[in-house]
Motif scaffolding. Sequence first.
Motif, PDB file in Angstrom:
ATOM      1  N   ARG A 182     -13.800  34.442  14.365  1.00 20.13           N
ATOM      2  CA  ARG A 182     -13.289  34.891  13.064  1.00 20.13           C
ATOM      3  C   ARG A 182     -13.081  36.403  13.062  1.00 20.13           C
ATOM      4  N   ALA A 183     -13.994  37.129  13.699  1.00 21.42           N
ATOM      5  CA  ALA A 183     -13.820  38.583  13.810  1.00 21.42           C
ATOM      6  C   ALA A 183     -12.575  38.910  14.625  1.00 21.42           C
ATOM      7  N   LEU A 184     -12.323  38.119  15.667  1.00 22.00           N
ATOM      8  CA  LEU A 184     -11.156  38.364  16.516  1.00 22.00           C
ATOM      9  C   LEU A 184      -9.858  37.978  15.825  1.00 22.00           C
ATOM     10  N   TYR A 238     -25.865  29.447  19.347  1.00 16.66           N
ATOM     11  CA  TYR A 238     -24.712  29.980  20.054  1.00 16.66           C
ATOM     12  C   TYR A 238     -23.380  29.460  19.513  1.00 16.66           C
ATOM     13  N   ASN A 239     -23.336  28.206  19.112  1.00 13.65           N
ATOM     14  CA  ASN A 239     -22.075  27.650  18.633  1.00 13.65           C
ATOM     15  C   ASN A 239     -21.596  28.359  17.373  1.00 13.65           C
ATOM     16  N   ASP A 240     -22.489  28.531  16.404  1.00 11.84           N
ATOM     17  CA  ASP A 240     -22.096  29.229  15.184  1.00 11.84           C
ATOM     18  C   ASP A 240     -21.796  30.698  15.458  1.00 11.84           C
ATOM     19  N   SER A 241     -22.507  31.273  16.430  1.00 10.61           N
ATOM     20  CA  SER A 241     -22.239  32.653  16.802  1.00 10.61           C
ATOM     21  C   SER A 241     -20.811  32.804  17.324  1.00 10.61           C
ATOM     22  N   LEU A 242     -20.385  31.859  18.144  1.00  9.60           N
ATOM     23  CA  LEU A 242     -19.022  31.900  18.675  1.00  9.60           C
ATOM     24  C   LEU A 242     -17.986  31.763  17.565  1.00  9.60           C
ATOM     25  N   GLN A 299     -23.261  39.196  12.157  1.00 15.59           N
ATOM     26  CA  GLN A 299     -23.752  37.844  11.910  1.00 15.59           C
ATOM     27  C   GLN A 299     -23.813  37.059  13.217  1.00 15.59           C
ATOM     28  N   ALA A 300     -22.795  37.246  14.041  1.00 13.56           N
ATOM     29  CA  ALA A 300     -22.744  36.538  15.321  1.00 13.56           C
ATOM     30  C   ALA A 300     -23.921  36.926  16.210  1.00 13.56           C
ATOM     31  N   THR A 301     -24.240  38.216  16.261  1.00 11.24           N
ATOM     32  CA  THR A 301     -25.356  38.648  17.103  1.00 11.24           C
ATOM     33  C   THR A 301     -26.686  38.122  16.559  1.00 11.24           C
ATOM     34  N   ASP A 302     -26.820  38.074  15.238  1.00  8.54           N
ATOM     35  CA  ASP A 302     -28.047  37.526  14.653  1.00  8.54           C
ATOM     36  C   ASP A 302     -28.203  36.055  15.016  1.00  8.54           C
ATOM     37  N   LEU A 303     -27.115  35.309  14.917  1.00  8.09           N
ATOM     38  CA  LEU A 303     -27.153  33.887  15.253  1.00  8.09           C
ATOM     39  C   LEU A 303     -27.469  33.675  16.734  1.00  8.09           C
ATOM     40  N   ALA A 304     -26.912  34.534  17.587  1.00 10.33           N
ATOM     41  CA  ALA A 304     -27.168  34.408  19.027  1.00 10.33           C
ATOM     42  C   ALA A 304     -28.628  34.668  19.341  1.00 10.33           C
ATOM     43  N   TYR A 305     -29.227  35.676  18.686  1.00 10.98           N
ATOM     44  CA  TYR A 305     -30.652  35.949  18.870  1.00 10.98           C
ATOM     45  C   TYR A 305     -31.492  34.731  18.505  1.00 10.98           C
ATOM     46  N   GLU A 306     -31.031  33.990  17.506  1.00 13.15           N
ATOM     47  CA  GLU A 306     -31.759  32.803  17.058  1.00 13.15           C
ATOM     48  C   GLU A 306     -31.496  31.593  17.952  1.00 13.15           C
TER      49      GLU A 306
END
Length: 217
Positions: free
Chosen positions: A62-64, A53-57, A43-50
């Motif tokens: 959350r994964a970490l 960046y904030n939501d991706s982080l 999900q983070a990578t999809d958001l970053a592609y879009e």
Amino acid sequence: MKIQHLILALIVSSALCGFATAENETAISIENIADNKIALYNQATDLAYEGNYNDSLVMLDRALEIDPEFTLAYVSKAGILLVKGDISGALEASETATSLNPNQADAWVCKSSALISLGRYEEGIDSAKKALEIDKNYFEAWINLATAYEKLGDYKEQLKASEEALKIDPENILALASKEKAEKMLAINPQESPMTPFLAVFGISAVLIAIFKRREN
């Protein structure tokens, strides 16, 4: 073996030793945890592609929380922070990634980019070379070397690094521009020529894209 499979195997092995009487339920629970971690990462990578960046982080953090040693999440976090201009944060994340997995080339490239952005060119060169020890065809590492060498006024090494990059991607405009700049500076007396920047930290977004192309499915 993909990273999620390796982590899952280790967790399952540990869980079965401690909870042999409920192995089926435990295995299902652990699998869900691992799946959630990977789902958050993707999900983070999809958001970053879009460009979100904030939501991706947020997704990466959350994964970490699920797995504090999730190297790929730290690498991706470093790449996003580079794009956002949080260089110190990017350096911290990439250093964590390299300490967790010294054989992760993407982590060394992110670290190199952060160090070059901070003006720590020699350290940036060392990190780029670490990446190349792992993958000699890592284009972004060669470009980082070219950038750092230009900053140091070492145009011979800049030229060599640019030419190596062009062997990998002959039409790349960053590598072509770096090669042209190095050749121009070598044609005159470098001692009498002001050092001008090539492209700050070349294509940080290109590093991010390269990292996300390696995402786990």
